[in-house]
Each structure stands twice: as C-alpha cells, then as structure tokens.
Design a protein around this motif. Structure first.
Motif, mmCIF file in Angstrom:
data_model
loop_
_atom_site.group_PDB
_atom_site.id
_atom_site.type_symbol
_atom_site.label_atom_id
_atom_site.label_comp_id
_atom_site.label_asym_id
_atom_site.label_seq_id
_atom_site.Cartn_x
_atom_site.Cartn_y
_atom_site.Cartn_z
ATOM 1 N N GLY A 97 -5.613 -4.366 -6.434
ATOM 2 C CA GLY A 97 -5.037 -4.703 -5.140
ATOM 3 C C GLY A 97 -5.335 -3.672 -4.070
ATOM 4 N N VAL A 98 -5.238 -2.399 -4.431
ATOM 5 C CA VAL A 98 -5.564 -1.341 -3.471
ATOM 6 C C VAL A 98 -7.039 -1.401 -3.104
ATOM 7 N N GLU A 99 -7.882 -1.669 -4.088
ATOM 8 C CA GLU A 99 -9.314 -1.797 -3.819
ATOM 9 C C GLU A 99 -9.589 -2.912 -2.816
ATOM 10 N N LEU A 100 -8.958 -4.066 -3.016
ATOM 11 C CA LEU A 100 -9.163 -5.199 -2.103
ATOM 12 C C LEU A 100 -8.641 -4.896 -0.703
ATOM 13 N N ALA A 101 -7.484 -4.236 -0.626
ATOM 14 C CA ALA A 101 -6.911 -3.920 0.676
ATOM 15 C C ALA A 101 -7.790 -2.941 1.444
ATOM 16 N N LEU A 102 -8.322 -1.938 0.751
ATOM 17 C CA LEU A 102 -9.206 -0.986 1.414
ATOM 18 C C LEU A 102 -10.490 -1.662 1.872
ATOM 19 N N GLU A 103 -11.014 -2.548 1.044
ATOM 20 C CA GLU A 103 -12.221 -3.279 1.431
ATOM 21 C C GLU A 103 -11.975 -4.142 2.667
ATOM 22 N N ALA A 104 -10.744 -4.635 2.812
ATOM 23 C CA ALA A 104 -10.408 -5.506 3.949
ATOM 24 C C ALA A 104 -10.094 -4.725 5.214
ATOM 25 N N GLY A 105 -10.104 -3.401 5.134
ATOM 26 C CA GLY A 105 -9.879 -2.586 6.318
ATOM 27 C C GLY A 105 -8.448 -2.185 6.558
ATOM 28 N N ALA A 106 -7.638 -2.139 5.511
ATOM 29 C CA ALA A 106 -6.246 -1.731 5.665
ATOM 30 C C ALA A 106 -6.157 -0.324 6.245
ATOM 31 N N GLY A 107 -5.181 -0.135 7.146
ATOM 32 C CA GLY A 107 -4.881 1.200 7.658
ATOM 33 C C GLY A 107 -3.747 1.835 6.882
ATOM 34 N N TRP A 108 -2.802 0.985 6.476
ATOM 35 C CA TRP A 108 -1.672 1.387 5.642
ATOM 36 C C TRP A 108 -1.531 0.382 4.509
ATOM 37 N N LEU A 109 -1.096 0.853 3.343
ATOM 38 C CA LEU A 109 -0.901 -0.024 2.187
ATOM 39 C C LEU A 109 0.546 0.117 1.720
ATOM 40 N N TRP A 110 1.219 -1.021 1.578
ATOM 41 C CA TRP A 110 2.614 -1.052 1.144
ATOM 42 C C TRP A 110 2.623 -1.708 -0.233
ATOM 43 N N LEU A 111 2.879 -0.931 -1.267
ATOM 44 C CA LEU A 111 2.718 -1.374 -2.650
ATOM 45 C C LEU A 111 4.060 -1.795 -3.229
ATOM 46 N N MET A 112 4.107 -2.996 -3.842
ATOM 47 C CA MET A 112 5.387 -3.448 -4.389
ATOM 48 C C MET A 112 5.216 -4.436 -5.530
ATOM 49 N N ASP A 113 6.171 -4.368 -6.464
ATOM 50 C CA ASP A 113 6.238 -5.337 -7.546
ATOM 51 C C ASP A 113 6.703 -6.678 -7.015
ATOM 52 N N ASP A 114 6.675 -7.695 -7.888
ATOM 53 C CA ASP A 114 7.022 -9.053 -7.463
ATOM 54 C C ASP A 114 8.515 -9.346 -7.486
ATOM 55 N N ASP A 115 9.326 -8.471 -8.094
ATOM 56 C CA ASP A 115 10.748 -8.784 -8.265
ATOM 57 C C ASP A 115 11.639 -8.091 -7.245
ATOM 58 N N VAL A 116 11.087 -7.871 -6.049
ATOM 59 C CA VAL A 116 11.858 -7.319 -4.938
ATOM 60 C C VAL A 116 11.714 -8.244 -3.738
ATOM 61 N N GLU A 117 12.550 -8.023 -2.745
ATOM 62 C CA GLU A 117 12.358 -8.668 -1.452
ATOM 63 C C GLU A 117 12.491 -7.610 -0.371
ATOM 64 N N VAL A 118 11.795 -7.817 0.738
ATOM 65 C CA VAL A 118 11.832 -6.843 1.823
ATOM 66 C C VAL A 118 12.900 -7.260 2.832
ATOM 67 N N LEU A 119 13.518 -6.289 3.440
ATOM 68 C CA LEU A 119 14.559 -6.543 4.431
ATOM 69 C C LEU A 119 13.921 -6.763 5.804
ATOM 70 N N PRO A 120 14.527 -7.587 6.661
ATOM 71 C CA PRO A 120 13.878 -8.022 7.913
ATOM 72 C C PRO A 120 13.339 -6.899 8.790
#
Length: 318
Positions: free
Chosen positions: A78-101
């Motif tokens: 996932g980090v490899e794909l994000a860097l290839e896509a030109g990410a400036g920042w990467l926010w890494l997370m498992d699937d069993d969480v949710e983000v707050l608004p």
C-alpha cells in the motif's frame, strides 16, 4: 496537508471495511487518494470495494493480492502504491477503525513541525484507548509510559509507530523504506516508527482522530491494557524478535544480553495475556515455535534492512 493518501489493509472483514470507507466519506477534509490493499479475502470485500468505487464519492484504488501477505505485506504494498501515485502524506490504518469527521484538520495542526504523527483513538466503547509507549533499544521492547503525557503539552515525543492511524510524510517514508513484509504481523509498525525516529521526531499528539470499532477482550492493568490475541499472533510476536534484533544490529544498537532479557520479558507478557485475558493455558506451543524461528532469523548473515525508495523526478524533495 498536500496530497494526503489513506492506506488501508484489509482481510476478511468486509463490513468493517465498509464502515471505514463510509467514515472517510464523512471527513471534513477529503484525502486525495485511498489505497485499499486486500490480503486475498474470501468474503465479500471485493464487492464492498466495487460498490464504493462505483459510487464515485471517494478516490479509491483497490488491489487484491494473490495471497495473504499479512498486515506487514499489505502495508508494504500500500505504501508503495501511494508513493507511486504521488502521495505527499500517507495515513496508515487497519480496516477495523473509523476516522472521526474533523480528524484531518486536527492532524494538520501538527504537520508544519513534524513528519511522523500519531493521533489518539477511542476504543469500541467510546473510551480513550491508552497508547503511550517508548521503545527501549537496550531491551528491544516497547514499554508503556505515564498516562499524563499531555499534562503540559499536546505533543508527546515517542519512538514507535502504530498502523492504526500513523501519519507519515512521503520523503520520510522513502528514506526509511517500505514497511518490512517479512514481519507478516506484529512488530512491523513499532519498528517502522522506530526507523522514522532515527531521522526525525515521532510524536503522539493530543487529538482524537480514530475510533476502534472491533471490540476486543482486554484487561486494564493501570499502566497498560492487555488485549486478547491468537496463536498466530503469539507465534509472530516471538518469531519477529529475530527481525527486531537484526534492525537493532543494522543501526549499531544491538545488546545481546539486554535483548535476551527483553525476549524473556516478551515471553512472560504473553503468558500473562493467556492467564489474565484469555484464561487458558493453550498457546504456549505457539510462543515456543515462534522463539525457535526467531533464532534462525537472528543467525541469518545475509539479512538486510528494507532499502530506501528512490524519489520520483519532481516529487518528494521537501
């Protein structure tokens, strides 16, 4: 926060993934991209991803791996794909969480000063989850620190990572390399944060940005929580001591006697987990098997750390 990419790794938890994607859609500040890496799930994860992509509300890229590479392998890809896509920042997370608004805005307050940031999180019951640790290099283990780390400041300097919301700037991720897929599960995020801390301050900040939605059995010991586990996790907790030792060795910080003490303490912690949380003697065999595997990794003279990721032309120069 320029070119924020969310990297999610999932495995057979389609409903949790759907909930996470829904929460990303409710963010006040949307990410530029969302990379979903599926570790060869056998449930309806692909359908969830397909519906989310078809809805067109979120910039999702979905990749299903041909086999389960564990959380470590998933985050590496996932980090490899994000860097290839030109990410400036990467926010890494498992699937069993949710983000707050307001999570992105909250984290963005700290991005002018720091390149690796970990926000606070709630547990599945909506209570603040205790997560303050420090990696003790002499022992090769992470230990909890005081509850009151935010008494005088909204920033607590640490030296470990956590893949339930670790935010890292792309140039830093490139310099330390991709998350190491050899870990498969456990210790990978700890060491990724530790590698980052060798180059720049890693901070835990007083901003609630994530909530865990998967309930876990746990025992509150005051200074730390002990969650439930599995035989697979127990095996890799011990097995990956070999990789931890190799990373310490590569940075000239390996202490054989201290590390042996840390390994014994890790073993005892898992025994306490079995007794206090899971209330079963089963699991000792997995710990023993993992320890034996760790010895082979530690003896591997050809072991090398993950290499840096070359910068793309015109990108990641900051």
């Amino acid at each position: 926060m320029e070119n924020l990419f969310v990297v999610v790794v999932t495995y057979n938890r389609a409903d949790f993934l759907e909930n996470l994607l829904d929460s990303l859609g409710r963010l006040d500040m949307r990410p530029e991209g969302i990379i979903v890496v599926d570790n060869a799930s056998s449930d309806h994860t692909a359908d969830v991803a397909s519906r989310a992509i078809s809805a067109g509300d979120l910039p999702i890229r979905y990749e299903r791996l041909p086999e389960n590479l564990g959380g470590s392998g998933g985050f590496s890809r996932g980090v490899e794909l994000a860097l290839e896509a030109g990410a400036g920042w990467l926010w890494l997370m498992d699937d069993d969480v949710e983000v707050l608004p307001g999570a992105v805005d909250e984290l963005d307050r700290f991005t002018p000063d720091y390149s690796c940031i970990i926000g606070r999180r709630y547990d599945a019951n909506g209570n603040p989850f205790f997560w303050q640790h420090h990696f003790v290099e002499a022992l090769g283990i992470f230990l909890p620190v005081s509850h009151g780390v935010f008494k005088h400041s909204d920033v607590f300097r640490t030296n470990v990572g956590n893949f339930e919301g670790m935010l890292i700037k792309a140039p830093l991720a490139r310099s330390i390399g991709l998350p190491d897929p050899r870990f498969f599960i456990t210790w990978d995020d700890v060491i990724y944060g530790w590698l980052a801390a060798q180059r720049t301050p890693v901070v835990y900040v007083n901003a609630f940005v994530i909530q865990k939605v998967r309930a876990q059995r746990q025992v509150d010991l005051g200074l730390r929580h002990l969650n439930d586990s599995s035989d697979l996790s127990r095996r890799y907790v011990m097995r990956n001591r070999g990789h931890v030792a190799q990373y310490l060795r590569a940075h000239g910080k390996f202490n054989r006697i201290g590390f042996g003490t840390g390994t014994a303490l890790t073993f005892l912690k898992e025994i306490f987990r079995l007794a206090l949380v899971e209330r079963t003697p089963k699991g000792f065999g997995a710990l023993w098997r993992g320890w034996r595997e760790s010895r082979a990794i530690l003896a591997d003279q050809g072991w090398e750390p993950m290499p840096p990721v070359p910068a793309q032309a015109g990108r990641d120069t900051a």
